[in-house]
Write a protein that holds these residues in place. Structure first.
Motif, PDB file in Angstrom:
ATOM      1  N   UNK A  30      25.340  -0.896   3.173  1.00 38.09           N
ATOM      2  CA  UNK A  30      24.119  -0.222   2.752  1.00 38.09           C
ATOM      3  C   UNK A  30      24.334   1.067   1.982  1.00 38.09           C
ATOM      4  N   UNK A  31      25.559   1.541   1.945  1.00 38.23           N
ATOM      5  CA  UNK A  31      25.831   2.811   1.281  1.00 38.23           C
ATOM      6  C   UNK A  31      25.456   2.739  -0.198  1.00 38.23           C
ATOM      7  N   UNK A  32      24.736   3.733  -0.663  1.00 36.59           N
ATOM      8  CA  UNK A  32      24.322   3.798  -2.056  1.00 36.59           C
ATOM      9  C   UNK A  32      23.008   3.093  -2.353  1.00 36.59           C
ATOM     10  N   UNK A  33      22.459   2.400  -1.387  1.00 37.89           N
ATOM     11  CA  UNK A  33      21.170   1.745  -1.578  1.00 37.89           C
ATOM     12  C   UNK A  33      20.073   2.644  -1.010  1.00 37.89           C
ATOM     13  N   UNK A  34      18.880   2.490  -1.539  1.00 35.80           N
ATOM     14  CA  UNK A  34      17.737   3.312  -1.144  1.00 35.80           C
ATOM     15  C   UNK A  34      16.838   2.496  -0.214  1.00 35.80           C
ATOM     16  N   UNK A  35      16.814   2.853   1.064  1.00 33.59           N
ATOM     17  CA  UNK A  35      16.009   2.164   2.066  1.00 33.59           C
ATOM     18  C   UNK A  35      14.773   2.998   2.387  1.00 33.59           C
ATOM     19  N   UNK A  36      13.610   2.368   2.353  1.00 31.14           N
ATOM     20  CA  UNK A  36      12.361   3.056   2.671  1.00 31.14           C
ATOM     21  C   UNK A  36      11.584   2.222   3.686  1.00 31.14           C
ATOM     22  N   UNK A  37      11.163   2.864   4.765  1.00 34.16           N
ATOM     23  CA  UNK A  37      10.404   2.186   5.806  1.00 34.16           C
ATOM     24  C   UNK A  37       8.924   2.168   5.451  1.00 34.16           C
ATOM     25  N   UNK A  38       8.332   0.993   5.551  1.00 37.26           N
ATOM     26  CA  UNK A  38       6.900   0.848   5.300  1.00 37.26           C
ATOM     27  C   UNK A  38       6.120   1.327   6.519  1.00 37.26           C
ATOM     28  N   UNK A  39       5.025   2.023   6.267  1.00 38.11           N
ATOM     29  CA  UNK A  39       4.119   2.449   7.339  1.00 38.11           C
ATOM     30  C   UNK A  39       3.060   1.364   7.489  1.00 38.11           C
ATOM     31  N   UNK A  40       3.199   0.536   8.537  1.00 35.08           N
ATOM     32  CA  UNK A  40       2.198  -0.513   8.742  1.00 35.08           C
ATOM     33  C   UNK A  40       1.246  -0.167   9.887  1.00 35.08           C
ATOM     34  N   UNK A  41       1.523   0.906  10.588  1.00 39.12           N
ATOM     35  CA  UNK A  41       0.689   1.293  11.718  1.00 39.12           C
ATOM     36  C   UNK A  41      -0.638   1.905  11.320  1.00 39.12           C
ATOM     37  N   UNK A  42      -0.731   2.402  10.096  1.00 41.70           N
ATOM     38  CA  UNK A  42      -1.973   3.042   9.663  1.00 41.70           C
ATOM     39  C   UNK A  42      -2.908   2.091   8.919  1.00 41.70           C
ATOM     40  N   UNK A  43      -2.491   0.825   8.789  1.00 38.96           N
ATOM     41  CA  UNK A  43      -3.330  -0.132   8.072  1.00 38.96           C
ATOM     42  C   UNK A  43      -4.542  -0.533   8.914  1.00 38.96           C
ATOM     43  N   UNK A  44      -5.705  -0.654   8.282  1.00 36.42           N
ATOM     44  CA  UNK A  44      -6.850  -1.208   9.013  1.00 36.42           C
ATOM     45  C   UNK A  44      -6.615  -2.704   9.233  1.00 36.42           C
ATOM     46  N   UNK A  45      -7.394  -3.309  10.099  1.00 35.02           N
ATOM     47  CA  UNK A  45      -7.328  -4.762  10.238  1.00 35.02           C
ATOM     48  C   UNK A  45      -7.764  -5.392   8.921  1.00 35.02           C
ATOM     49  N   UNK A  46      -7.051  -6.438   8.526  1.00 37.20           N
ATOM     50  CA  UNK A  46      -7.387  -7.079   7.260  1.00 37.20           C
ATOM     51  C   UNK A  46      -8.788  -7.680   7.307  1.00 37.20           C
ATOM     52  N   UNK A  47      -9.557  -7.415   6.262  1.00 34.90           N
ATOM     53  CA  UNK A  47     -10.905  -7.962   6.103  1.00 34.90           C
ATOM     54  C   UNK A  47     -11.081  -8.252   4.618  1.00 34.90           C
ATOM     55  N   UNK A  48     -11.290  -9.502   4.271  1.00 39.54           N
ATOM     56  CA  UNK A  48     -11.398  -9.890   2.873  1.00 39.54           C
ATOM     57  C   UNK A  48     -12.503  -9.121   2.147  1.00 39.54           C
ATOM     58  N   UNK A  49     -13.511  -8.666   2.872  1.00 41.27           N
ATOM     59  CA  UNK A  49     -14.587  -7.893   2.253  1.00 41.27           C
ATOM     60  C   UNK A  49     -14.067  -6.595   1.635  1.00 41.27           C
ATOM     61  N   UNK A  50     -12.882  -6.131   2.070  1.00 39.98           N
ATOM     62  CA  UNK A  50     -12.320  -4.884   1.558  1.00 39.98           C
ATOM     63  C   UNK A  50     -11.384  -5.078   0.367  1.00 39.98           C
ATOM     64  N   UNK A  51     -11.182  -6.319  -0.080  1.00 39.05           N
ATOM     65  CA  UNK A  51     -10.229  -6.574  -1.172  1.00 39.05           C
ATOM     66  C   UNK A  51     -10.546  -5.784  -2.436  1.00 39.05           C
ATOM     67  N   UNK A  52     -11.806  -5.608  -2.749  1.00 37.26           N
ATOM     68  CA  UNK A  52     -12.191  -4.908  -3.975  1.00 37.26           C
ATOM     69  C   UNK A  52     -12.000  -3.398  -3.875  1.00 37.26           C
ATOM     70  N   UNK A  53     -11.895  -2.880  -2.665  1.00 36.39           N
ATOM     71  CA  UNK A  53     -11.740  -1.436  -2.461  1.00 36.39           C
ATOM     72  C   UNK A  53     -10.777  -1.210  -1.296  1.00 36.39           C
TER      73      UNK A  53
END
Length: 182
Positions: A30-53
């Protein structure tokens, strides 16, 4: 070098999967590679009604994935499948239809649990979803880790008995990323 997003399917403060993910980034491969952790804890529950915004947290996840050359998923196993929080993140970044951030991104899948089979069933479910999302996924070597003392040291590195194997896995994943233009 490659930009790699890491998506950990556990929000628990002392998550075994998060500890393994952190330790993976310290392996020689992994040396020299850029690792970034995704923040998935702050996501709202998925709702297709929110796709446009989409929420800002969703836009941030999609931007991280879009800017990455590959994605490493670490999943615990809940009731013989992946956790809902991980599936929620996958759903958000794949929507709206036709605007998936995942498409074409090379993926690596691994996980750790206290059970003897590691996270084999959760990984299989996750791999099915990744195939649908058009993510070339590392097939071999597979990694089904059982949490034991010494897997991750007090210093936050992979323990001696697993370091060579996991470094080999990371080398194979990074080769997959390279093959796909990362």
């Amino acid at each position: 070098m490659s930009k790699i997003a890491i998506v950990v399917g556990s929000l628990r403060a002392e998550s075994f999967n998060h500890r393994v993910a952190e330790a993976l980034t310290r392996l020689p491969a992994g040396q020299g590679h850029d690792f970034t952790f995704a923040d998935i804890g702050s996501l709202p529950l998925y709702d297709q009604d929110d796709d446009a915004d989409q929420a800002d947290s969703v836009k941030a996840l999609k931007a991280l994935i879009a800017d990455s050359d590959g994605v490493i998923f670490l999943t615990p196993e809940y009731n013989r499948s992946m956790p809902g929080v991980l599936k929620n993140a996958i759903d958000h970044a794949s929507r709206p239809y036709g605007q998936s951030a995942w498409s074409g991104k090379p993926a690596g899948v691994l996980g750790v649990s206290v059970g003897a089979i590691g996270t084999a069933l959760a990984q299989q479910h996750l791999r099915n979803v990744l195939a649908y999302l058009h993510m070339p996924t590392l097939g071999q070597p597979e990694v089904f880790l059982q949490w034991k003392d010494g897997l991750v040291t007090e210093e936050g590195t992979i323990g001696e008995s697993s370091a060579a194997f996991l470094d080999g896995w990371l080398q194979a994943f990074l080769a997959l990323v390279e093959t796909h233009g990362g």
